[in-house]
Design a protein around this motif. Sequence first.
Motif, PDB file in Angstrom:
ATOM      1  N   GLY A  45      -3.913  -2.038   6.371  1.00 20.47           N
ATOM      2  CA  GLY A  45      -3.081  -0.864   6.624  1.00 20.47           C
ATOM      3  C   GLY A  45      -3.085  -0.439   8.078  1.00 20.47           C
ATOM      4  N   GLY A 103       0.826  -1.204   0.000  1.00 22.53           N
ATOM      5  CA  GLY A 103       0.000   0.000   0.000  1.00 22.53           C
ATOM      6  C   GLY A 103       0.860   1.252   0.000  1.00 22.53           C
ATOM      7  N   ASN A 119      -8.064   1.331  -0.033  1.00 24.50           N
ATOM      8  CA  ASN A 119      -7.435   2.618   0.265  1.00 24.50           C
ATOM      9  C   ASN A 119      -7.613   2.980   1.740  1.00 24.50           C
ATOM     10  N   GLY A 176       0.406  -2.851   5.822  1.00 22.55           N
ATOM     11  CA  GLY A 176       0.178  -2.442   4.437  1.00 22.55           C
ATOM     12  C   GLY A 176       1.033  -3.195   3.440  1.00 22.55           C
ATOM     13  N   ASN A 225      -6.745  -5.691  -5.671  1.00 25.21           N
ATOM     14  CA  ASN A 225      -5.952  -4.651  -5.026  1.00 25.21           C
ATOM     15  C   ASN A 225      -6.355  -4.491  -3.560  1.00 25.21           C
ATOM     16  N   GLY A 226      -5.452  -3.946  -2.769  1.00 21.54           N
ATOM     17  CA  GLY A 226      -5.782  -3.592  -1.402  1.00 21.54           C
ATOM     18  C   GLY A 226      -6.696  -2.382  -1.343  1.00 21.54           C
ATOM     19  N   GLY A 234      -0.794   1.722  -4.594  1.00 22.62           N
ATOM     20  CA  GLY A 234       0.176   2.501  -3.833  1.00 22.62           C
ATOM     21  C   GLY A 234       1.580   2.160  -4.291  1.00 22.62           C
ATOM     22  N   GLY A 273      -4.363   1.514  -1.793  1.00 16.92           N
ATOM     23  CA  GLY A 273      -3.969   0.158  -1.462  1.00 16.92           C
ATOM     24  C   GLY A 273      -2.995  -0.386  -2.497  1.00 16.92           C
TER      25      GLY A 273
END
Length: 269
Positions: free
Chosen positions: A218, A10, A47, A198, A44-45, A80, A60
């Motif tokens: 995160g 992230g 935010n 993260g 994706n991770g 990120g 993320g």
Amino acid sequence: TGGGGGGGAGGFTTGSAPIGAASYAVVVGEGGRGTPASQHLQLNGGNSSIAFSSPISTLGGGAGGNGANAPAPYVGSSGGSGGGSGMNANSSPNPGSGSGGNPGGSAPSSGNTGAGGGGGASQSGEDGSASPTDNAGNGGDGSPNVYAFGPTTAITYAGGGGGGTNVNGQHGNGGAGGGGQASTSNSDAGNPGTYSTGAGGGGGWYSPNQNGGMGASGICIVRYQIGRLLAEQKATGGAVSYYNNKTIHTFISSGTFVTPATFNETVEY
């Protein structure tokens, strides 16, 4: 499929902001999903953000690309930091977008190659190599930060995940800062990123296919000057601690940072 790229970390954002009395929503992004074997469902991770009057936000991590014998995308996703490309991708590094982000590693186009490692906060993911080594790339290293405790106890956050490979190659190691190691044998899955850092998850083994590792959630940290001899918090929200004349609010899940009518501070985040 196995041989997938390592997950990107992230985004890593620090700074300061003058704030007054209000309730500020804090969102802690969830880690990206590592795909079950042969299902191509990596994500994706999430935010993370703090809703100050000038909002603070960071992306993320980007998902790793698909490995051999799988549908596109083979290139890692942006985030990120960027995810690494899957084996046989014939791709260029995929840049991360966001504060503190770096690209994921690339992968050659021929043979059962090693996948690229995910990007980290301070370093790009390493490229995978082609035959005869077929080694996967390591995840990029994260960045240290002292906000949670103090100058003698820096914690490294946001390392990239290691890339996956095949029976002939060497797996990718996770980057410093919690990055997940890729599968080390044909009977185990990629490792997850370390909780609340993260960090990106590690890629899965190829032949037989193994699961990719989950990304880590995160963390959001806000701190401000104590301003008196006795440690006393001036706001509420998160886990509260004190160090080096600072009051520290640490959020490992989403919540609210609430400041009273008398609050008038420049906070660090």
